[in-house]
Design a protein around this motif. Structure first.
Motif, PDB file in Angstrom:
ATOM      1  N   ASP A 196     -16.255  67.047 -37.012  1.00  0.00           N
ATOM      2  CA  ASP A 196     -16.180  66.813 -35.572  1.00  0.00           C
ATOM      3  C   ASP A 196     -17.407  67.447 -34.935  1.00  0.00           C
ATOM      4  O   ASP A 196     -17.605  68.662 -35.019  1.00  0.00           O
ATOM      5  CB  ASP A 196     -14.882  67.440 -35.029  1.00  0.00           C
ATOM      6  N   PHE A 197     -18.259  66.626 -34.332  1.00  0.00           N
ATOM      7  CA  PHE A 197     -19.435  67.155 -33.648  1.00  0.00           C
ATOM      8  C   PHE A 197     -19.331  66.791 -32.179  1.00  0.00           C
ATOM      9  O   PHE A 197     -19.433  65.618 -31.826  1.00  0.00           O
ATOM     10  CB  PHE A 197     -20.723  66.587 -34.252  1.00  0.00           C
ATOM     11  N   ASN A 198     -19.088  67.809 -31.335  1.00  0.00           N
ATOM     12  CA  ASN A 198     -18.903  67.594 -29.894  1.00  0.00           C
ATOM     13  C   ASN A 198     -17.909  66.478 -29.610  1.00  0.00           C
ATOM     14  O   ASN A 198     -18.131  65.647 -28.732  1.00  0.00           O
ATOM     15  CB  ASN A 198     -20.236  67.258 -29.217  1.00  0.00           C
ATOM     16  N   GLY A 199     -16.842  66.427 -30.375  1.00  0.00           N
ATOM     17  CA  GLY A 199     -15.801  65.421 -30.160  1.00  0.00           C
ATOM     18  C   GLY A 199     -16.068  64.098 -30.862  1.00  0.00           C
ATOM     19  O   GLY A 199     -15.221  63.222 -30.850  1.00  0.00           O
ATOM     20  N   LEU A 200     -17.238  63.926 -31.426  1.00  0.00           N
ATOM     21  CA  LEU A 200     -17.540  62.708 -32.193  1.00  0.00           C
ATOM     22  C   LEU A 200     -17.091  62.924 -33.636  1.00  0.00           C
ATOM     23  O   LEU A 200     -17.629  63.781 -34.338  1.00  0.00           O
ATOM     24  CB  LEU A 200     -19.037  62.392 -32.147  1.00  0.00           C
ATOM     25  N   LYS A 201     -16.089  62.121 -34.038  1.00  0.00           N
ATOM     26  CA  LYS A 201     -15.474  62.362 -35.352  1.00  0.00           C
ATOM     27  C   LYS A 201     -16.048  61.439 -36.427  1.00  0.00           C
ATOM     28  O   LYS A 201     -16.470  60.322 -36.149  1.00  0.00           O
ATOM     29  CB  LYS A 201     -13.965  62.141 -35.259  1.00  0.00           C
ATOM     30  N   VAL A 202     -16.060  61.944 -37.643  1.00  0.00           N
ATOM     31  CA  VAL A 202     -16.410  61.113 -38.794  1.00  0.00           C
ATOM     32  C   VAL A 202     -15.274  60.095 -38.978  1.00  0.00           C
ATOM     33  O   VAL A 202     -14.102  60.461 -38.900  1.00  0.00           O
ATOM     34  CB  VAL A 202     -16.535  61.993 -40.059  1.00  0.00           C
ATOM     35  N   PRO A 203     -15.593  58.812 -39.172  1.00  0.00           N
ATOM     36  CA  PRO A 203     -14.536  57.809 -39.365  1.00  0.00           C
ATOM     37  C   PRO A 203     -13.567  58.222 -40.478  1.00  0.00           C
ATOM     38  O   PRO A 203     -14.004  58.677 -41.546  1.00  0.00           O
ATOM     39  CB  PRO A 203     -15.317  56.543 -39.749  1.00  0.00           C
ATOM     40  N   ASP A 204     -12.267  58.057 -40.207  1.00  0.00           N
ATOM     41  CA  ASP A 204     -11.215  58.496 -41.140  1.00  0.00           C
ATOM     42  C   ASP A 204     -11.420  57.965 -42.549  1.00  0.00           C
ATOM     43  O   ASP A 204     -11.200  58.679 -43.525  1.00  0.00           O
ATOM     44  CB  ASP A 204      -9.836  58.028 -40.632  1.00  0.00           C
ATOM     45  N   VAL A 205     -11.830  56.715 -42.642  1.00  0.00           N
ATOM     46  CA  VAL A 205     -11.923  56.075 -43.954  1.00  0.00           C
ATOM     47  C   VAL A 205     -12.849  56.853 -44.891  1.00  0.00           C
ATOM     48  O   VAL A 205     -12.601  56.947 -46.094  1.00  0.00           O
ATOM     49  CB  VAL A 205     -12.371  54.588 -43.825  1.00  0.00           C
ATOM     50  N   LEU A 206     -13.910  57.493 -44.323  1.00  0.00           N
ATOM     51  CA  LEU A 206     -14.864  58.217 -45.167  1.00  0.00           C
ATOM     52  C   LEU A 206     -14.273  59.508 -45.724  1.00  0.00           C
ATOM     53  O   LEU A 206     -14.799  60.088 -46.676  1.00  0.00           O
ATOM     54  CB  LEU A 206     -16.144  58.514 -44.381  1.00  0.00           C
ATOM     55  N   LEU A 207     -13.165  59.967 -45.092  1.00  0.00           N
ATOM     56  CA  LEU A 207     -12.517  61.192 -45.551  1.00  0.00           C
ATOM     57  C   LEU A 207     -11.324  60.873 -46.451  1.00  0.00           C
ATOM     58  O   LEU A 207     -10.677  61.764 -46.988  1.00  0.00           O
ATOM     59  CB  LEU A 207     -12.025  62.019 -44.357  1.00  0.00           C
TER      60      LEU A 207
END
Ligand code: 6GU
Length: 242
Positions: free
Chosen positions: A197-208
Motif C-alpha cells: 500500500d503506497f499512499n492508499g494505492l494498493k497492489v492489485p489483489d491478483v498479484l498477491l
C-alpha cells in the motif's frame, strides 16, 4: 563475441554510456568488444577538415567522403583484439549509417544485429553525409525515430544498448529479455514492488494471490489494454486485435 565499431567525430561522448550496468558487464565478460574511431584522425589537410558545403547550395555542412571512407577502410582491416582468428566466420560486417533518412530501428532489427559477428556504426554530425559514402560503403541507413537529433552519436548508443542486452548472457536473468516490451508485439504489463500500500494505492489483489495462472491472465489483459491505449499502431498489428 560481437565486435561493434563506432566511427564518430566525438569519441568522448561514448565514454560514460558504455561504462555502466549491462554494457559494462558485457564488455568485462567478453560478450562484446566496442571500438571507437575518430573520423577526424583520417582528415588529410592541416585543418583536419571533415565537412564541406553542400553542392547546389543550402544551409549546413556535409560530411566529406574521404575521411569517413578512409576511417572505415582502416577499421575493416583491423581484427578482433580478444577473439581468436579461428572463431571468426567470413560474414561481412553490417555497416550502418546513422541518419534521420534511414529505415526505423526497432526490436526486430536489434535482434538481427545481435546475431551478427560484426557491426560498424557510422555517426555523422552536421547536416548529413555525402551520398557517395553510403554507396561506396554499401551501408544501410538507420534512424531511431521521427525527430531530428544533432548527430548520430546518441542513436549509435541507443542501438548498442538495445543490441548488447540481447546477447546471450548479458542479462542476469536469462528470460527477462523474452518478457520485454515488443518481444511479443505488445507493451509490457504494469509491475509493482513493495510496499503493498503506497499512499492508499494498493497492489492489485491478483498479484498477491500466488495463483500463477490468474496472474498470467491478468498480465496479458493489462498488456493488451496498455498497448491499445498508448500504441494503437502496435495493437492493430498484433494478433490480439480481432
Ligand atoms: Cl540516426 N540521426 C540524427 N541526426 N537524427 C536522428 C536519427 C539519427 N534518428 C532519429 N533522429
Amino acid at each position: 563475441m560481437i565486435r561493434i565499431d563506432v566511427l564518430t567525430l566525438f569519441t568522448e561522448m561514448f565514454d560514460s554510456p558504455l561504462a555502466f550496468s549491462i554494457i559494462k558487464r558485457a564488455k568485462q565478460n567478453g560478450l562484446v568488444e566496442i571500438v571507437l574511431s575518430n573520423i577526424r584522425d583520417f582528415a588529410k589537410d592541416s585543418y583536419k577538415k571533415v565537412d564541406d558545403k553542400s553542392y547546389g547550395g543550402g544551409a549546413g555542412m556535409v560530411m566529406m567522403c574521404q575521411p569517413v571512407l578512409d576511417c572505415l577502410e582502416y577499421v575493416q582491416k583491423s581484427t578482433f583484439a580478444k577473439a581468436t582468428a579461428d572463431k571468426q566466420d567470413s560474414r561481412p560486417a553490417r555497416i550502418i549509417l546513422l541518419t534521420p533518412q534511414g529505415k526505423k530501428f526497432d526490436q526486430r532489427l536489434a535482434k538481427e544485429l545481435a546475431a551478427e559477428q560484426r557491426i560498424i556504426l557510422i555517426a555523422g554530425h552536421y547536416e548529413g553525409f555525402d551520398e557517395r559514402i553510403r554507396i561506396s560503403a554499401g551501408a544501410e541507413e538507420v534512424s531511431i525515430g521521427d525527430y531530428v537529433l544533432s548527430g548520430g552519436e546518441l542513436p549509435a548508443m541507443v542501438i548498442i544498448d538495445a543490441v548488447v542486452r540481447l546477447l546471450p548472457g548479458a542479462l542476469g536473468d536469462e528470460d527477462s529479455a523474452a518478457n520485454d516490451s515488443f518481444s511479443d508485439g505488445l507493451l509490457e504489463y504494469p509491475q509493482y514492488t513493495r510496499p503493498e500500500d503506497f499512499n492508499g494505492l494498493k497492489v492489485p489483489d491478483v498479484l498477491l494471490s500466488g495463483n500463477h495462472k490468474e496472474i498470467e491472465k491478468w498480465r496479458k489483459q493489462q498488456a493488451l489494454e496498455k498497448t491499445k491505449k498508448n500504441r494503437p499502431d502496435l495493437f492493430n498489428k498484433s494478433k490480439n486485435s480481432d
